[in-house]
Design a protein around this motif. Structure first.
Motif, PDB file in Angstrom:
ATOM      1  N   THR A 213      54.685  45.008  21.962  1.00 17.47           N
ATOM      2  CA  THR A 213      55.506  44.931  23.170  1.00 17.47           C
ATOM      3  C   THR A 213      54.918  43.869  24.101  1.00 17.47           C
ATOM      4  O   THR A 213      53.754  43.470  23.962  1.00 17.47           O
ATOM      5  CB  THR A 213      55.552  46.272  23.898  1.00 17.47           C
ATOM      6  OG1 THR A 213      54.245  46.575  24.411  1.00 17.47           O
ATOM      7  CG2 THR A 213      55.989  47.386  22.959  1.00 17.47           C
ATOM      8  N   GLU A 214      55.712  43.441  25.070  1.00 19.61           N
ATOM      9  CA  GLU A 214      55.227  42.455  26.023  1.00 19.61           C
ATOM     10  C   GLU A 214      54.059  43.021  26.826  1.00 19.61           C
ATOM     11  O   GLU A 214      53.087  42.309  27.120  1.00 19.61           O
ATOM     12  CB  GLU A 214      56.354  42.024  26.963  1.00 19.61           C
ATOM     13  CG  GLU A 214      56.010  40.808  27.811  1.00 19.61           C
ATOM     14  CD  GLU A 214      55.677  39.588  26.969  1.00 19.61           C
ATOM     15  OE1 GLU A 214      54.825  38.785  27.424  1.00 19.61           O
ATOM     16  OE2 GLU A 214      56.250  39.431  25.872  1.00 19.61           O
ATOM     17  N   GLY A 215      54.132  44.302  27.164  1.00 18.27           N
ATOM     18  CA  GLY A 215      53.042  44.935  27.883  1.00 18.27           C
ATOM     19  C   GLY A 215      51.758  44.960  27.078  1.00 18.27           C
ATOM     20  O   GLY A 215      50.664  44.752  27.617  1.00 18.27           O
ATOM     21  N   GLU A 216      51.874  45.205  25.776  1.00 18.27           N
ATOM     22  CA  GLU A 216      50.692  45.211  24.919  1.00 18.27           C
ATOM     23  C   GLU A 216      50.095  43.814  24.792  1.00 18.27           C
ATOM     24  O   GLU A 216      48.873  43.657  24.769  1.00 18.27           O
ATOM     25  CB  GLU A 216      51.052  45.786  23.547  1.00 18.27           C
ATOM     26  CG  GLU A 216      51.307  47.289  23.585  1.00 18.27           C
ATOM     27  CD  GLU A 216      52.016  47.811  22.332  1.00 18.27           C
ATOM     28  OE1 GLU A 216      52.143  49.042  22.204  1.00 18.27           O
ATOM     29  OE2 GLU A 216      52.449  46.981  21.496  1.00 18.27           O
ATOM     30  N   PHE A 220      46.265  43.152  25.883  1.00 16.48           N
ATOM     31  CA  PHE A 220      45.247  42.605  24.991  1.00 16.48           C
ATOM     32  C   PHE A 220      44.666  41.304  25.541  1.00 16.48           C
ATOM     33  O   PHE A 220      43.506  40.980  25.295  1.00 16.48           O
ATOM     34  CB  PHE A 220      45.822  42.382  23.594  1.00 16.48           C
ATOM     35  CG  PHE A 220      45.813  43.614  22.725  1.00 16.48           C
ATOM     36  CD1 PHE A 220      44.651  44.338  22.518  1.00 16.48           C
ATOM     37  CD2 PHE A 220      46.967  44.047  22.094  1.00 16.48           C
ATOM     38  CE1 PHE A 220      44.631  45.468  21.720  1.00 16.48           C
ATOM     39  CE2 PHE A 220      46.967  45.183  21.290  1.00 16.48           C
ATOM     40  CZ  PHE A 220      45.798  45.886  21.106  1.00 16.48           C
ATOM     41  N   GLY A 221      45.452  40.559  26.290  1.00 14.85           N
ATOM     42  CA  GLY A 221      44.941  39.344  26.901  1.00 14.85           C
ATOM     43  C   GLY A 221      44.033  39.604  28.088  1.00 14.85           C
ATOM     44  O   GLY A 221      43.262  38.735  28.484  1.00 14.85           O
ATOM     45  N   THR A 222      44.099  40.827  28.646  1.00 18.53           N
ATOM     46  CA  THR A 222      43.326  41.152  29.836  1.00 18.53           C
ATOM     47  C   THR A 222      41.860  41.407  29.542  1.00 18.53           C
ATOM     48  O   THR A 222      40.983  41.005  30.299  1.00 18.53           O
ATOM     49  CB  THR A 222      43.920  42.407  30.518  1.00 18.53           C
ATOM     50  OG1 THR A 222      45.261  42.141  30.900  1.00 18.53           O
ATOM     51  CG2 THR A 222      43.119  42.800  31.745  1.00 18.53           C
ATOM     52  N   PHE A 223      41.554  42.084  28.417  1.00 21.63           N
ATOM     53  CA  PHE A 223      40.193  42.566  28.212  1.00 21.63           C
ATOM     54  C   PHE A 223      39.247  41.491  27.684  1.00 21.63           C
ATOM     55  O   PHE A 223      38.024  41.645  27.750  1.00 21.63           O
ATOM     56  CB  PHE A 223      40.191  43.766  27.257  1.00 21.63           C
ATOM     57  CG  PHE A 223      40.229  43.411  25.796  1.00 21.63           C
ATOM     58  CD1 PHE A 223      39.060  43.186  25.089  1.00 21.63           C
ATOM     59  CD2 PHE A 223      41.438  43.298  25.129  1.00 21.63           C
ATOM     60  CE1 PHE A 223      39.088  42.846  23.739  1.00 21.63           C
ATOM     61  CE2 PHE A 223      41.477  42.969  23.786  1.00 21.63           C
ATOM     62  CZ  PHE A 223      40.298  42.744  23.092  1.00 21.63           C
ATOM     63  N   PRO A 235      47.801  37.807  33.058  1.00 20.57           N
ATOM     64  CA  PRO A 235      48.076  39.190  32.698  1.00 20.57           C
ATOM     65  C   PRO A 235      48.245  40.045  33.939  1.00 20.57           C
ATOM     66  O   PRO A 235      47.634  39.793  34.973  1.00 20.57           O
ATOM     67  CB  PRO A 235      46.835  39.593  31.902  1.00 20.57           C
ATOM     68  CG  PRO A 235      45.762  38.726  32.423  1.00 20.57           C
ATOM     69  CD  PRO A 235      46.422  37.423  32.759  1.00 20.57           C
ATOM     70  N   ARG A 236      49.047  41.082  33.825  1.00 22.63           N
ATOM     71  CA  ARG A 236      49.322  41.928  34.987  1.00 22.63           C
ATOM     72  C   ARG A 236      48.615  43.271  34.918  1.00 22.63           C
ATOM     73  O   ARG A 236      48.453  43.951  35.906  1.00 22.63           O
ATOM     74  CB  ARG A 236      50.833  42.171  35.104  1.00 22.63           C
ATOM     75  CG  ARG A 236      51.628  40.903  35.395  1.00 22.63           C
ATOM     76  CD  ARG A 236      53.042  41.234  35.828  1.00 22.63           C
ATOM     77  NE  ARG A 236      53.801  41.911  34.796  1.00 22.63           N
ATOM     78  CZ  ARG A 236      54.533  41.257  33.910  1.00 22.63           C
ATOM     79  NH1 ARG A 236      54.576  39.933  33.916  1.00 22.63           N
ATOM     80  NH2 ARG A 236      55.211  41.925  32.995  1.00 22.63           N
TER      81      ARG A 236
END
Length: 244
Positions: A213-216, A220-223, A235-236
């Motif tokens: 999903t777009e949220g996933e 994954f880009g955040t951590f 990332p949000r």
């Protein structure tokens, strides 16, 4: 007589130092980058705090204690493992021998949290010598970049703390060689055929393969410490860590 005793002491000290050096294990890799804190421990030894440039060894268990901690490990074969907040991973085995491919091996067990793994020369030599595992899955990787999330919670069993696995996500993010990723669970085998495919795994339930999903993707880009070209920006929100 005194001089002879002094020489004997020096020789004994040199011998002890040589034995200690010979028994020092070869590092599997180093901490390539670090945000916050990461600890490593081997067996019953007390944890040691890692810093950028610190060596990591086969048999190490690496932990990022808080929601602000991230680490990136770079192994001697060129593979890398990014470890997200509140995560725990065991470097069960590692050896890289450029001359003798049969001696090269890599075995990583993710317990909780979020991870990104990029394969290196061990896979190029012999893919069968790479093993990536989680509490519910064994992941077969062939020259790819993968993301992993093991969601857990802490419970009490007979009055003792216990970790319960709630769900896992294993995603194929990048594959320059067009290779597939397999996710084997007790309920069956799932195959990730193209970047963006993710295996959703739950205890004692059939898993499924679906697109991220777009949220996933954003999570994954955040951590990670090192952003990849497939990570959305900015990332949000972020995936929670291991949950305990």
């Amino acid at each position: 007589m005194i001089r002879l005793r002094y020489v004997v002491i020096l020789l004994m000290a040199a011998w002890i130092a040589a034995v200690a050096f010979a028994n020092t294990p070869t590092p599997a890799g180093v901490v390539d980058d670090l945000t916050g804190q990461a600890d490593a421990s081997t067996g019953q030894e007390p944890p040691r705090k890692l810093a950028k440039g610190s060596p990591v060894f086969a048999q190490d268990v690496v932990v990022t204690p808080s929601a602000k901690d991230k680490a990136r490990l770079l192994f001697s074969d060129g593979s890398s493992l990014e470890i997200g907040p509140e995560s725990k991973v065991a470097l069960k085995e590692f050896a890289y021998d450029e001359a003798d491919k049969s001696k090269s091996r890599q075995n990583i067990e993710m317990s909780k949290g979020v991870f990104r793994f990029v394969t290196g020369k061990v896979v190029a030599q012999n893919p069968e010598n790479l093993k990536i595992a989680s509490p519910l899955s064994v992941i077969g990787i062939r020259g790819t970049t993968t993301d992993h999330w093991i969601q857990t919670k802490q419970t009490l069993v007979l009055g003792k703390p216990s970790t319960e696995v709630l769900a896992e996500l294993h995603a194929l993010r990048e594959s320059s060689s067009g290779k597939e990723v397999t996710v084997q669970t007790e309920e069956g085998l799932m195959v990730l055929k193209k970047p963006g495919d993710v295996a959703w795994v739950r205890p004692k339930l059939p898993g499924s393969v679906r697109p991220l999903t777009e949220g996933e993707r954003e999570s994954f880009g955040t951590f990670t410490i090192q952003r990849k070209n497939f990570d959305p920006a900015p990332p949000r929100r972020g995936l929670p860590g291991g949950g305990g």
